[in-house]
Design a protein around this motif. Structure first.
Motif, PDB file in Angstrom:
ATOM      1  N   GLN A  98      52.135  36.120  53.372  1.00 37.71           N
ATOM      2  CA  GLN A  98      52.363  34.837  52.487  1.00 37.71           C
ATOM      3  C   GLN A  98      52.025  33.561  53.097  1.00 37.71           C
ATOM      4  O   GLN A  98      52.834  33.359  54.322  1.00 37.71           O
ATOM      5  CB  GLN A  98      53.735  34.807  51.878  1.00 37.71           C
ATOM      6  CG  GLN A  98      53.829  35.630  50.809  1.00 37.71           C
ATOM      7  CD  GLN A  98      55.286  35.510  49.954  1.00 37.71           C
ATOM      8  OE1 GLN A  98      55.428  34.355  49.513  1.00 37.71           O
ATOM      9  NE2 GLN A  98      56.118  36.602  50.093  1.00 37.71           N
ATOM     10  N   ALA A 111      49.519  33.858  48.192  1.00 35.08           N
ATOM     11  CA  ALA A 111      50.448  32.699  47.930  1.00 35.08           C
ATOM     12  C   ALA A 111      51.864  33.015  47.684  1.00 35.08           C
ATOM     13  O   ALA A 111      52.712  32.430  47.934  1.00 35.08           O
ATOM     14  CB  ALA A 111      49.765  32.140  46.584  1.00 35.08           C
ATOM     15  N   ASP A 112      52.032  34.344  47.301  1.00 34.46           N
ATOM     16  CA  ASP A 112      53.304  34.841  46.810  1.00 34.46           C
ATOM     17  C   ASP A 112      53.565  36.275  46.914  1.00 34.46           C
ATOM     18  O   ASP A 112      52.313  37.076  47.248  1.00 34.46           O
ATOM     19  CB  ASP A 112      53.643  34.277  45.349  1.00 34.46           C
ATOM     20  CG  ASP A 112      52.720  34.811  44.295  1.00 34.46           C
ATOM     21  OD1 ASP A 112      51.758  35.663  44.554  1.00 34.46           O
ATOM     22  OD2 ASP A 112      52.588  33.981  43.401  1.00 34.46           O
ATOM     23  N   TYR A 113      54.708  36.688  46.581  1.00 32.84           N
ATOM     24  CA  TYR A 113      54.885  38.334  46.522  1.00 32.84           C
ATOM     25  C   TYR A 113      53.842  38.863  45.857  1.00 32.84           C
ATOM     26  O   TYR A 113      53.358  39.998  46.530  1.00 32.84           O
ATOM     27  CB  TYR A 113      56.059  38.585  45.511  1.00 32.84           C
ATOM     28  CG  TYR A 113      57.468  38.454  46.427  1.00 32.84           C
ATOM     29  CD1 TYR A 113      57.600  38.427  47.839  1.00 32.84           C
ATOM     30  CD2 TYR A 113      58.765  38.436  45.689  1.00 32.84           C
ATOM     31  CE1 TYR A 113      58.735  38.397  48.399  1.00 32.84           C
ATOM     32  CE2 TYR A 113      60.022  38.479  46.257  1.00 32.84           C
ATOM     33  CZ  TYR A 113      59.996  38.374  47.520  1.00 32.84           C
ATOM     34  OH  TYR A 113      61.163  38.512  48.325  1.00 32.84           O
ATOM     35  N   HIS A 114      53.571  38.728  44.339  1.00 29.30           N
ATOM     36  CA  HIS A 114      52.735  39.479  43.812  1.00 29.30           C
ATOM     37  C   HIS A 114      51.363  39.480  44.259  1.00 29.30           C
ATOM     38  O   HIS A 114      50.631  40.549  44.023  1.00 29.30           O
ATOM     39  CB  HIS A 114      52.967  39.091  42.384  1.00 29.30           C
ATOM     40  CG  HIS A 114      54.258  39.532  41.740  1.00 29.30           C
ATOM     41  ND1 HIS A 114      55.528  39.114  41.836  1.00 29.30           N
ATOM     42  CD2 HIS A 114      54.752  40.792  41.179  1.00 29.30           C
ATOM     43  CE1 HIS A 114      56.484  39.806  41.364  1.00 29.30           C
ATOM     44  NE2 HIS A 114      55.971  40.882  40.965  1.00 29.30           N
ATOM     45  N   SER A 115      50.925  38.429  44.697  1.00 31.59           N
ATOM     46  CA  SER A 115      49.636  38.690  45.011  1.00 31.59           C
ATOM     47  C   SER A 115      49.361  39.637  46.266  1.00 31.59           C
ATOM     48  O   SER A 115      48.443  40.003  46.638  1.00 31.59           O
ATOM     49  CB  SER A 115      48.868  37.200  45.407  1.00 31.59           C
ATOM     50  OG  SER A 115      49.719  36.072  45.772  1.00 31.59           O
ATOM     51  N   SER A 148      49.392  43.022  44.945  1.00 30.48           N
ATOM     52  CA  SER A 148      48.259  43.223  44.444  1.00 30.48           C
ATOM     53  C   SER A 148      47.033  43.558  45.254  1.00 30.48           C
ATOM     54  O   SER A 148      46.090  44.269  45.084  1.00 30.48           O
ATOM     55  CB  SER A 148      47.740  41.972  43.405  1.00 30.48           C
ATOM     56  OG  SER A 148      48.468  42.098  42.109  1.00 30.48           O
ATOM     57  N   ALA A 149      46.957  42.790  46.437  1.00 30.19           N
ATOM     58  CA  ALA A 149      46.063  42.790  47.266  1.00 30.19           C
ATOM     59  C   ALA A 149      46.152  44.223  47.942  1.00 30.19           C
ATOM     60  O   ALA A 149      45.151  45.020  48.348  1.00 30.19           O
ATOM     61  CB  ALA A 149      46.305  41.895  48.510  1.00 30.19           C
ATOM     62  N   ARG A 194      41.692  35.460  50.817  1.00 31.94           N
ATOM     63  CA  ARG A 194      42.823  34.937  50.064  1.00 31.94           C
ATOM     64  C   ARG A 194      42.588  35.450  48.659  1.00 31.94           C
ATOM     65  O   ARG A 194      42.090  35.054  47.856  1.00 31.94           O
ATOM     66  CB  ARG A 194      42.616  33.461  49.908  1.00 31.94           C
ATOM     67  CG  ARG A 194      42.614  32.697  51.067  1.00 31.94           C
ATOM     68  CD  ARG A 194      42.189  31.162  51.426  1.00 31.94           C
ATOM     69  NE  ARG A 194      42.026  30.826  52.517  1.00 31.94           N
ATOM     70  CZ  ARG A 194      43.241  30.697  53.517  1.00 31.94           C
ATOM     71  NH1 ARG A 194      44.100  30.407  52.997  1.00 31.94           N
ATOM     72  NH2 ARG A 194      42.902  30.459  54.795  1.00 31.94           N
ATOM     73  N   PRO A 195      43.737  36.444  48.515  1.00 29.30           N
ATOM     74  CA  PRO A 195      43.742  37.062  47.134  1.00 29.30           C
ATOM     75  C   PRO A 195      44.339  36.142  46.233  1.00 29.30           C
ATOM     76  O   PRO A 195      45.464  35.486  46.566  1.00 29.30           O
ATOM     77  CB  PRO A 195      44.558  38.273  47.249  1.00 29.30           C
ATOM     78  CG  PRO A 195      45.196  38.159  48.588  1.00 29.30           C
ATOM     79  CD  PRO A 195      44.283  37.173  49.251  1.00 29.30           C
ATOM     80  N   ARG A 196      43.755  35.827  45.043  1.00 22.50           N
ATOM     81  CA  ARG A 196      44.614  35.091  44.084  1.00 22.50           C
ATOM     82  C   ARG A 196      44.194  35.817  42.608  1.00 22.50           C
ATOM     83  O   ARG A 196      43.369  36.425  42.393  1.00 22.50           O
ATOM     84  CB  ARG A 196      44.404  33.631  44.115  1.00 22.50           C
ATOM     85  CG  ARG A 196      42.629  33.617  43.694  1.00 22.50           C
ATOM     86  CD  ARG A 196      42.478  31.969  43.632  1.00 22.50           C
ATOM     87  NE  ARG A 196      41.076  31.841  43.029  1.00 22.50           N
ATOM     88  CZ  ARG A 196      40.814  31.695  41.947  1.00 22.50           C
ATOM     89  NH1 ARG A 196      41.462  31.686  41.047  1.00 22.50           N
ATOM     90  NH2 ARG A 196      39.479  31.400  41.652  1.00 22.50           N
ATOM     91  N   PHE A 197      45.254  35.615  41.840  1.00 24.89           N
ATOM     92  CA  PHE A 197      45.127  35.869  40.283  1.00 24.89           C
ATOM     93  C   PHE A 197      44.018  35.212  39.539  1.00 24.89           C
ATOM     94  O   PHE A 197      43.835  34.051  39.714  1.00 24.89           O
ATOM     95  CB  PHE A 197      46.350  35.716  39.692  1.00 24.89           C
ATOM     96  CG  PHE A 197      47.480  36.797  40.393  1.00 24.89           C
ATOM     97  CD1 PHE A 197      47.138  38.013  40.209  1.00 24.89           C
ATOM     98  CD2 PHE A 197      48.449  36.446  41.119  1.00 24.89           C
ATOM     99  CE1 PHE A 197      48.081  39.183  41.032  1.00 24.89           C
ATOM    100  CE2 PHE A 197      49.194  37.340  41.614  1.00 24.89           C
ATOM    101  CZ  PHE A 197      49.007  38.491  41.700  1.00 24.89           C
ATOM    102  N   ARG A 237      47.094  46.938  46.312  1.00 20.12           N
ATOM    103  CA  ARG A 237      46.358  48.072  45.488  1.00 20.12           C
ATOM    104  C   ARG A 237      44.892  47.740  45.612  1.00 20.12           C
ATOM    105  O   ARG A 237      44.295  48.829  45.456  1.00 20.12           O
ATOM    106  CB  ARG A 237      46.594  47.368  43.953  1.00 20.12           C
ATOM    107  CG  ARG A 237      46.034  48.178  42.937  1.00 20.12           C
ATOM    108  CD  ARG A 237      46.520  47.932  41.462  1.00 20.12           C
ATOM    109  NE  ARG A 237      46.578  46.494  41.235  1.00 20.12           N
ATOM    110  CZ  ARG A 237      45.719  45.720  40.775  1.00 20.12           C
ATOM    111  NH1 ARG A 237      44.377  46.357  40.728  1.00 20.12           N
ATOM    112  NH2 ARG A 237      45.822  44.337  40.704  1.00 20.12           N
ATOM    113  N   GLN A 238      44.305  46.576  45.673  1.00 11.45           N
ATOM    114  CA  GLN A 238      42.936  46.304  45.904  1.00 11.45           C
ATOM    115  C   GLN A 238      42.457  47.319  47.140  1.00 11.45           C
ATOM    116  O   GLN A 238      41.335  47.720  47.115  1.00 11.45           O
ATOM    117  CB  GLN A 238      42.533  44.751  45.832  1.00 11.45           C
ATOM    118  CG  GLN A 238      41.298  44.469  45.433  1.00 11.45           C
ATOM    119  CD  GLN A 238      41.259  43.912  44.002  1.00 11.45           C
ATOM    120  OE1 GLN A 238      42.445  43.796  43.262  1.00 11.45           O
ATOM    121  NE2 GLN A 238      40.279  42.813  43.752  1.00 11.45           N
ATOM    122  N   GLU A 278      52.732  48.439  41.398  1.00  7.60           N
ATOM    123  CA  GLU A 278      51.391  47.967  41.289  1.00  7.60           C
ATOM    124  C   GLU A 278      50.653  48.876  41.723  1.00  7.60           C
ATOM    125  O   GLU A 278      49.341  48.981  41.167  1.00  7.60           O
ATOM    126  CB  GLU A 278      51.308  46.896  42.450  1.00  7.60           C
ATOM    127  CG  GLU A 278      50.037  46.120  42.660  1.00  7.60           C
ATOM    128  CD  GLU A 278      49.995  44.702  41.515  1.00  7.60           C
ATOM    129  OE1 GLU A 278      50.815  44.312  40.853  1.00  7.60           O
ATOM    130  OE2 GLU A 278      48.730  45.097  41.364  1.00  7.60           O
TER     131      GLU A 278
END
Ligand code: SF4
Lengths: 1054, 925
Positions: free
Chosen positions: B607, B273-277, B280-281, B639-642, B283-284, B311
């Motif tokens: 995104q 959905a955004d930069y940070h997800s 984070s993805a 769909r990675p999400r926080f 990293r995962q 991250e």
């Protein structure tokens, strides 16, 4: 099928498959080919209203094409899309394949986009022409620029009499005529200026400045004199007593001017109020009429000219504004259409040039949401569209006049019909999409009834009857023309349902009560009960609550949250409301200004800090409480100092690093380090989303400025940008405004405050509050009116202006209601409050009692519906372990100030180095010649150095030294400069000079000074080891040549 | 072995070329030093050297590696000496030529700074003409495009004719000055190509080239014809039209075999959905990869490097980044910007105070040291702020513009600083302070005055940097040292400019300079050959990885295209054979597809939200897959999400017995109780902790100062008239006017608000209206002005002390005692009627909503005792729009208690809650 030319106009009511129709059209145009080059994507332009719609439409087009290519269309789709083309299946499939490949490889020409991005493309291609720069940027923050420009003007007022004059005029207006109550007029000016700016962009017109022969105050003073004279003329005993009383009190209230608001209603009479039976002297009636004529003139002047002082400031600010935009090389989103308009009108750009600039010639236009297109937007497209039609191309526009709710942004619903009339000669085809694919039967029937012409006409009449009964002020009556308009808008409102969509449920409740709180309480209880019931049948994610405005969103959100129901609304997801973000911000505030005792105290007492240092909130509380007396005594008492003294270890461990370096680090790195340092993700793992959104916001803002003060200012002022956490995939009830819900659908919709209230005029900024003005865009210039109801009694012109605005607003309310009532798929619950604000809620006339309960719940319990693909693969990200940027950067960029201080001598060394490297061997040739050759290369590397004579002399001196001679020329053997050796691990070693001779190999390294000789010897030792292996049997020798002293150190093999 | 070699797209290029070298050179025992290898860039050489070391198994002399730029420069230098010029310099040359040969192009953008973007655009165009060897004849003879059905617009033809002239002159100049542009260097290389040789090398391998511009093509072709070149391509002409052209020229097919090979990698798509997800993805994903040495993260947008590195540091300890740290993020540059801004806004009246303050408040300035400590700087700057903001009284207070000398001669400043220093345990003489101040002024202001050309700017900049380097201020932040080094390079650049001595307006000078600074970065050091590679797409040229993770696989980022031709219409460009937009897309598509084709696993992250859509490259891959499986569902998207659990956090602070004890002895005011009603937490901070007791927290911050001003003004005006009623007296009005002027000049007049003059007019007018209104009231005499009374009220929870700060008490003509409270804010604090309160179900919230303020009830309650037997009333006196809203309709006496009772009951309730140990202070904001 599709003809050439063709203008196809499609009316698509809610849920009737508008996107489907558009995508179908696009695909058919491509497949059919042959119509004015329609088989190339380059010649089709599709315009949507939002980016999101553009993305959806692209996806839909690709989906159709792929499924045609792979033969995966459903029979229905096959019938709808492919069969009418009358092309054999194989050809169609092959075509679809070809088109797919074309799109993929020519994606730049897959032009499905918003009008704004199309206009942007147009302007970018013509930047040179319209005085923009080659790299102008589009910005969204015109308001900030406007404020800045106003500040500049205000700054100049101090030294420029003309400008201070502008503000004096304004103040007179502000204080005497408008009687504003704020202390700081700047805010009011800002709000209005921006509203004016927006209007001028919507219409690309200048404002009409109402000409005043004398100033308004004088005008009113003169009229006031006439009042006094009339009072003196009033026939003693013959004048209506009550009139006299109110007249006296009116006159007694003022000295010079007067305020329309307190003008007695008697003055709206045509005749002087005479006691019945008494004589009315002619002179008195004449004076009366004369006065009324004055009142007309004054009211019109006041209604229009009250903007003059603002307009003068506006145009001055605009000049500053344009200059600032020019300096920063920006164009504002709001102005795009106006600029494009200039391109056509003023620069007279030809269609030919445009096509060359866009590298394509559009022959087919598809336009979505045509009812919300503004006149200006259409003007920018119309020439091209007409040109396309006249050469056999096509135009296809689709929309729903009933859903026109962007009038305030310039949307002109009348274009929907006007355009088609004006282009009659081009084979106009009209189509109405009748089937509702969205909702179940009961809901469709309900809306069919509510929005039937008969019901709407009844609604208007009932409303008017009611208003008359209640003796409402300023009633505007529907004219025959208005009824025609109603017919034109809602004539096609009746829809059919799909056979498989039987059933559905609608329930309406009338909420009686004149007190808002009481009505709300009723709605609250009923709503919660209803949701509880629904939750047995539906997941929260399937339920939406729609409201008129954001205040209502907030109200409903808090009701639900109090009950522990998961809600997704702007309110719950705002990071500014989140405790972790708040506490981080408090800490930043403290770092930015350590004297902020509140920030520091709140922070150390908060969960973030207390958990980080493993200390109880209570202990911090008691500590702070113990400071109380010192705090009161000493004005410059700083809590953080006391804290530092009391808890030196905590300070050192948790605060000091930030405290010392805050100003030097970009906010982002600082916050990352804080998240790491305070172990936020460890302590609050399930709140990660909020913190990440905070980071996202910081990151987005960073391109503007990364300094802490600026960031905090931005943060405080920011009310909407990047504040909301994304919760897609979580099961929560959505609460949003009807405007936001346009284009969406939900299984269940609740409308807790279904209201309609007709408000006249535009708002401007937040500070001016209510409807501030009416814009009349019909003339050459934009007229501005601020109308008080008192004026209407004297000026027919103003009355007409207001009536027109009222009717427009009425229709936009009706459209809003239509949007609200057509979002639900299965069930809909409506509450109609008795009142809207202080007046009767006319929505209660719209939905008549017999519609109140219809159908029954469709489901008995929650269905395990197969989830859509997009819902399936949510992956929850685990919280990261962050790096401490402060430490990382310290390590990464270890302070090397020594080398900066010595930079002059380092450069000197580099130049000498470079010169020497380019002298492979000086044997034979004259030294000077070789040096000049080397210099040629070296000069290019050091363009800032103009004079190399000193360096040349040094090198020359070196070459002439006897003890170095054998390094620069050898009889037998090879000299290699800058020779690399790669070792067995792939590491690269670069040697300044390598001299390979029969029995020995020498490696030379140039150094500037002998200061670190030991490490030099070590380094050359490494080279010698490598050489030993490469030249076994030969003597290896290392030579360090120090260029500052010309000393030579020879290193022998160990 | 000269000739043409083609590798398959699915091959790892470096491995294959290493095979080639091993087979053709190493095994043959050839001297690698006689081999030259030309890559597009420099990075592959590092990897190839390492690979060769592995194969050779010991140390060796490597082949010579060139980037294509290096090769061109080496070739041309053989024939003619030249120096490559800075872009800015070239832009100026263009500008200069335009001025002389096509001045009408300058219309509306006459200065260099204004024309700069267009100069760069023209330059870029001419560069392209040179690189592509487009002849002048072709430029003037662009033909119409039949598909568009229109002639080439005449404007455009005219512009092209101008460009022909400009280009000719530009070339002449470069030749004469021996200063070349990159394009011209290529152009010359192509012109001289026939006679250029590289004798040092037996063979030259041109490795992994894709699109060749015509000058490159010319040079390479000449080597090829001389049988000195070996061309190694990757990919197939049947898939890539670019190769078709090359193969035609070479007269030799570029094919990877009979059939096109199908890559076989595992494709995973991630829709964030955004930069940070996104990051984070990454990293995962990295967490699941063993072999980070064989992994690359492609980052199309360098902006995201900081989030990414933040991250992934926990999963990848070693990594190498091809990008750097943007200079713009540093405090050095931010200070510089502020300094420029202060210069720009300065004028004959001196420096604009807000901009001046922005400079001196900057952390770098604050940390200038005296005798090793920066404390004095802090104190000095703080004092300057206080003076300018009018909080310390001097003649400078409140001026919008100031001269530096005025500060330097300000005695109050020196005294205050010395006092402050003493309090902080530092000793400093007046001279010391003086020195520091003038040092600051020099560094931040004086040095920057009167700049007029790049040389003087360079001087100022270099001296400025010296000051910070000497003062060792920079080491506070390690990166700053590097940044300073970079800035010194800029100083060099400035000095080296050919137009260094040309005069410019200051603003333009800054603009030109910032233009260069804006895009500059400081490189991370990293370890180029070890660990995870984080590269831009361009940097992955010729490299191969097993695992490829691509971020921002979005339209707009990948491909990153400048989609618009701002100068020459795009269609005309195409007519000239210069379709750089399509070309650029093809180059990026090639780079991207090449990189993923030889990988084992590929993760594309993008995104998807209302602003961004996934890349066409993703669409392409998905469509390929769909075609293969014959289904729409062919590639899965995750769909990675926080984790977001929206919940309410109720903040509470519990009470302690000492607190209760304190509160019981506390003397409450109406405002303190009102604040408690609004938000107990605020009450806690303000009154229990004593953090902001003195302030009127209930008023909007904006209005607070005005409120204080008005209160003080009225106090001063009325105080001498206690026992009388002066308002109808003209002299009184004049006095009020005078008091107003004096007070205004000493308060708002001295603040830094430029809009203070508006405020002045507003206050003045309101005071006049107020006095008009006063005059019409039937007041007999003023009894009290700004008086404070103490009293106690017996409540059910005990006796509570109250303090009453009364704005004014009047005795009215009819004998009523009227208590007034001036109201300057806009918040409605008028209590509901007693009937409403009586009915109320008491709670803090309901009392807050209905009683709103205890002010009037408390006043009446108190004054009733003080004026027994008198009829009483109390009212809020609206100063904005003169009006008094009274508590009782008519003044009351006898039944007063009865009317007051409901309010006292509510008060009783609130106080009991405050004293209740078990009810914590809740946060109700
Ligand atoms: S384009 Fe036309 S106006 Fe402009 S410089 Fe050339 S000839 Fe003159």
């Amino acid at each position: 099928m599709i003809q050439s030319p063709e203008l196809r106009v499609v009316e698509a009511s809610a849920g009737s498959g508008k996107t489907f129709a558009l995508a179908k059209r696009y695909v058919q145009l491509m497949l059919i080919g042959g119509i004015a080059g329609s088989n190339s994507i380059r010649q089709i332009l599709a315009i949507t209203f939002t980016n999101k719609a553009a993305f959806e439409m692209k996806a839909r087009i690709l989906d159709f094409l792929k499924r045609i290519a792979l033969d995966l269309l459903s029979p229905d789709e096959q019938k709808e899309i492919v069969e009418p083309l009358k092309i054999d299946k194989k050809t169609v499939r092959e075509n679809a394949h070809r088109i797919m490949d074309e799109i993929i490889l020519n994606y730049n020409f897959f032009q499905v986009q918003t009008i704004d991005s199309f206009i942007n493309a147009l302007l970018s291609g013509c930047a040179f022409k319209i005085g923009l720069s080659a790299r102008f940027k589009i910005r969204h923050d015109a308001f900030e620029y406007m404020c800045y420009s106003l500040d500049r003007l205000i700054d100049r007022a101090g030294s420029d009499a003309r400008i201070s004059g502008l503000f004096e005029n304004f103040l007179r207006q502000y204080l005497f005529l408008e009687n504003k109550s704020s202390w700081f007029p700047k805010k009011d000016i800002q709000g209005l200026l921006f509203a004016l700016y927006q209007q001028s962009n919507i219409y690309a017109k200048d404002f009409f400045i109402f000409p005043l022969s004398e100033d308004l105050l004088t005008m009113k003073a003169k009229t006031f004199e006439k009042f006094k004279r009339l009072r003196a003329q009033c026939p003693e005993g013959g004048t209506d007593g009550r009139f006299l009383k109110s007249f006296d009190s009116f006159i007694g209230k003022y000295h010079r001017g007067f305020d329309f608001d307190s003008l007695p209603d008697y003055f709206s009479r045509l005749e002087f109020p005479i006691r019945s039976g008494a004589d009315l002297p002619r002179a008195v009636q004449d004076a009366w009429e004369d006065l009324r004529e004055d009142l007309r003139a004054v009211s019109e002047a006041e209604a229009c000219a009250s903007f003059n002082p603002y307009l003068e400031i506006f145009y001055n600010v605009l000049a500053e504004f344009k200059e600032a935009a020019r300096q920063d090389d920006v164009l504002f989103l709001e102005e795009l259409n106006k600029k494009a308009h200039m391109l056509f009108e003023e620069e007279g750009i030809t269609a030919g040039e445009l096509y060359y600039r866009l590298a394509t010639r559009f022959r087919h236009y598809l336009i979505d949401e045509f009812q919300d297109t503004s006149l200006l937007q259409w003007q920018n497209l119309s020439a091209m569209a007409e040109e396309a039609l006249s050469t056999g191309g096509t135009v296809f526009y689709v929309g729903d006049k009933k859903q026109a709710i962007y009038g305030f942004r310039g949307g002109e619903v009348r274009l929907f019909d006007e355009v088609k009339e004006s282009l009659r000669q081009f084979n106009v085809q009209e189509e109405v999409l009748k089937t509702n694919y969205r909702s179940f039967q009961t809901l469709v029937d309900f809306n069919n009834q509510v929005f039937s012409l008969a019901n709407l006409e009844r609604f208007v009449r009932d409303k008017q009857t009611h208003e008359e009964e209640k003796k409402k002020k300023d009633i505007v009556h529907f004219t025959a023309e208005d009824f025609t308009r109603l017919g034109s808008l809602f004539g096609h409102s009746q829809q059919e349902t799909l056979p498989q969509k039987k059933g559905g449920h609608v329930r309406v409740r009338y909420v009686a009560g004149t007190v808002l709180a009481e009505r709300q309480e009723q709605v609250r209880e009923d709503l919660l009960r209803q949701i509880q019931d629904l939750s047995r049948r539906y997941a929260y994610g399937q339920i939406a609550i729609l409201t008129r405005d954001n205040n209502d969103v907030e109200t409903v959100t808090s009701w639900l949250s109090e009950e522990g129901i998961a809600v997704e609304s702007e309110r719950t997801l705002n990071i500014k409301e989140h405790f972790i973000v708040q506490q981080l911000v408090l800490f930043l505030k403290f770092l930015n200004s350590p004297s902020d005792n509140i920030a520091f105290s709140s922070f150390v007492m908060g969960d973030v800090f207390c958990r980080a240092v493993n200390m109880s909130t209570d202990e911090m509380r008691d500590f702070l409480f113990s400071l109380r007396s010192s705090m009161r005594r000493d004005g410059s008492f700083y809590v953080y100092m006391a804290f530092r003294q009391q808890y030196p270890q905590l300070w050192q461990a948790a605060v000091e690093a930030y405290f010392k370096r805050a100003g030097f680090y970009p906010v982002y790195e600082l916050v990352i380090s804080m998240i790491e340092g305070f172990k936020i993700f460890e302590h609050f793992a399930d709140q990660q989303g909020f913190v990440m959104q905070f980071l996202e916001m910081i990151k987005r803002y960073e391109s503007e400025a990364s300094d802490l003060t600026a960031f905090l200012e931005y943060y405080e002022a920011n009310e909407h940008e990047h504040l909301y956490v994304n919760v897609a995939g979580s099961d929560s009830i959505r609460v949003m405004t009807i405007h936001k819900a346009k284009g969406l659908e939900f299984p269940v919709v609740l409308l807790p405050f279904f209201e309609m209230s007709v408000r006249v005029g535009q708002t401007s900024g937040s500070s001016l509050g209510q409807r501030a003005f009416i814009v009349d865009a019909r003339a050459e210039k934009l007229g501005l009116y601020r109308i008080k109801s008192k004026y209407l009694k004297f000026s027919q012109h103003l009355e007409e202006v207001r009536a027109r605005e009222y009717i427009d607003s009425f229709f936009s309310e009706l459209n809003n209601a239509y949007v609200a009532l057509t979002r639900a798929v299965e069930e809909m619950f409506i509450w109609i409050p008795e009142r809207s604000g202080s007046s009767i809620n006319i929505a209660s006339f719209l939905i008549s009692q017999e519609c109140y309960d219809r159908g029954a719940p469709l489901r008995q319990e929650k269905e395990q519906r197969p989830k859509k693909r997009s819902e399936m693969e949510y992956v929850v990200l685990s919280p990261p372990v962050y790096r401490d940027w402060i430490k990382f950067l310290e390590y990464e960029f270890e302070a090397d100030s020594q080398s900066i201080k010595n930079r002059a001598s380092i450069r000197q060394g580099n130049i000498l180095h470079a010169l020497l490297q380019n002298l492979e061997s000086v044997g034979g040739q004259p030294v000077d010649e070789r040096l000049q050759g080397a210099l040629c290369v070296v000069r290019g590397k050091f363009p800032m150095v103009h004079d190399f004579s000193e360096h040349l002399n040094i090198v020359k001196a070196l070459l002439l030294r006897e003890d170095c001679a054998d390094l620069f020329s050898v009889k037998e053997g090879e000299i290699l400069c800058e020779q690399e050796i790669v070792d067995e691990f792939g590491r690269i070693h670069r040697m300044d000079r390598l001299i390979v001779e029969e029995g020995r190999v020498r490696v030379v390294d140039y150094k500037m000074s002998a200061a670190q000789q030991e490490s030099h010897i070590k380094q050359i030792g490494v080279y010698m080891d490598l050489l030993k292996k490469m030249f076994p049997g030969r003597t290896i020798e290392g030579v360090l040549l120090y260029l500052d002293s010309f000393s030579k150190v020879v290193v022998q093999e160990s | 072995m000269p000739g043409v070699v083609t590798y398959s797209f699915c091959d790892p290029f470096l491995d294959r070329i290493a095979d080639h070298i091993e087979r053709e050179y190493i095994r043959q025992g050839k001297d690698l030093r006689r081999l030259a290898i030309v890559f597009g860039g420099r990075r592959p050489a590092l990897f190839l050297k390492r690979e060769l070391a592995k194969r050779i198994g010991r140390q060796y002399f490597p082949p010579h590696f060139f980037s294509i730029d290096e090769l061109m420069s080496r070739l041309v230098l053989q024939k003619e000496p030249f120096v490559l010029s800075q872009d800015m310099d070239l832009a100026y040359r263009i500008y200069d030529l335009v001025c002389r040969h096509a001045p009408l192009l300058l219309k509306g953008r006459e200065t260099f700074a204004q024309f700069l973007p267009w100069a760069q655009e023209l330059l870029a165009f001419i560069e392209q003409l040179d690189l592509e060897l487009v002849s002048s004849e072709k430029l003037v003879g662009v033909e119409e495009n039949a598909a568009l059905g229109y002639d080439v617009p005449e404007d455009v033809n005219r512009l092209l004719r101008h460009i022909v002239v400009l280009r000719e002159k530009f070339h002449e100049q470069m030749l004469a000055d021996q200063i070349y542009s990159r394009g011209f260097q290529y152009y010359r290389a192509a012109q001289l190509s026939g006679s250029l040789e590289l004798k040092d090398f037996e063979e030259i391998i041109f490795a992994n080239f894709f699109y060749l511009n015509r000058s490159e093509e010319q040079v390479i072709l000449d080597f090829y014809k001389r049988r000195q070149a070996c061309l190694i391509f990757q990919g197939d002409e049947r898939r890539w039209p670019v190769f078709e052209r090359i193969s035609r020229k070479l007269g030799c097919p570029i094919r990877e075999g009979e059939q096109l090979q199908r890559p076989d990698f595992e494709l995973k798509l991630h829709s964030a959905a955004d930069y940070h997800s996104q990051v984070s993805a990454v990293r995962q994903i990295l967490g699941g990869i063993q072999d980070l040495d064989r992994t690359v993260v492609v980052l199309p947008d360098a902006q995201q490097i900081i989030p990414l590195v933040s991250e992934i540091s926990s999963v990848a300890s070693e990594f190498n980044i091809s990008m750097g740290y943007p200079l713009k993020r540093s405090s050095v540059v931010s200070l510089l910007e502020k300094i420029f801004m202060a210069q720009e806004s300065s004028g004959a009246h001196g420096y604009y105070a807000p901009d001046f303050l922005n400079v001196v408040r900057h952390p770098l300035v604050k940390s200038l040291t005296v005798g090793g400590s920066s404390q004095i700087s802090h104190i000095l700057i703080h004092t300057v702020e206080e003076i300018l903001a009018g909080r310390i009284e001097t003649s400078l207070s409140g001026c919008l513009f100031l001269h530096l000398e005025d500060l330097e001669t300000c005695d109050v400043l020196f005294d205050q600083v010395r006092e402050g220093a003493e309090a902080a345990g530092e000793k400093i003489s007046r001279e010391g302070v003086c020195d520091l101040l003038s040092r600051m002024h020099n560094i931040c202001f004086k040095e920057w005055e009167g700049l007029q050309d790049c040389v003087s700017l360079a001087e100022a900049l270099s001296h400025w940097l010296d000051c910070f380097v000497e003062g060792s201020v920079l080491s506070q932040y390690p990166l700053n040292t590097r940044i300073a080094a970079k800035m010194y390079d800029f100083v060099d650049d400035l000095r080296g400019l050919s137009f260094a001595k040309e005069t410019f307006p200051r603003r333009d000078l800054f603009k030109i300079f910032m233009h260069s600074v804006e895009r500059e970065i400081v490189a991370f050091s990293g370890s180029p050959l070890k660990g995870l590679q984080i590269l831009g797409l361009f940097e992955t040229r010729s490299l191969n990885f097993d695992h490829v993770i691509v971020l921002d696989t979005n339209e707009g980022s990948l491909p990153r295209l400048n989609v618009y031709e701002a100068l020459i219409p795009r269609d005309v460009m195409i007519g000239l054979g210069l379709d750089r937009i399509e070309q650029e897309e093809e180059i990026q598509r090639y780079g991207f597809m090449r990189l993923i084709s030889s990988a084992k696993s590929v993760h594309l992250i993008f995104q998807e939200n209302s602003e961004r859509e996934r890349s066409r490259f993703v669409e392409e891959l998905v469509w390929e897959k769909q075609k293969t499986v014959g289904q729409i569902q062919a590639v899965s998207v995750s769909r990675p999400r926080f984790c977001v659990k929206p919940k309410r956090f109720e903040r509470m602070i519990s009470k302690t017995p000492p607190m209760i004890d304190f509160l019981k002895h506390y003397c409450f005011s109406a405002s303190s109780i009102n604040l408690y009603l609004r938000n107990p937490m605020e009450f806690f901070f303000a009154y229990v902790l004593g953090l902001r007791e003195q302030e009127d927290l209930l008023n909007e911050p904006e209005n607070r100062e005005v409120g204080i001003f008005i209160h003080e003004l009225f106090e001063e005006a009325f105080r001498p008239f206690i026992g009388r009623f002066p308002v109808r007296d003209t002299k009184f009005r004049n006095d009020v006017q005078k008091i107003f002027i004096t007070r205004y000049n000493n308060s708002f007049g001295k603040s830094l608000r430029p809009d203070a003059f508006l405020l002045k007019a507003v206050i003045e007018e309101r005071i006049n209206r107020f006095l008009d209104f006063e005059a019409a009231r039937s007041v007999k005499q003023v009894l009290h002005i700004e008086s404070q009374f103490d009293g106690e009220i017996a409540l059910s929870c005990g006796t509570v002390k109250f303090v009453y700060k009364v704005d004014r008490v009047d005795l009215m003509d009819d004998g009523t005692v009227m208590i007034l409270d001036y109201k300057t804010g806009s918040v409605d604090v008028f209590p509901k009627g007693p009937e409403d309160i009586q009915r109320l179900e008491l709670s803090r919230k309901s009392i807050y909503e209905q009683v709103r303020s205890f002010q009037l009830p408390l006043y009446i309650h108190y004054l009733k005792k003080r004026f027994p037997g008198r009829p009483l009333n109390a009212g809020l006196y609206n100063v904005r729009n003169p009006e008094i809203k009274t508590f009782f309709k008519e003044s009351r006496d006898a039944d007063l208690e009865e009317h007051l009772a409901p309010y006292m009951k509510a008060l009783d309730y609130v106080m009991a809650e405050i004293f209740n140990l078990n009810i914590p202070f809740a946060d109700c904001s």
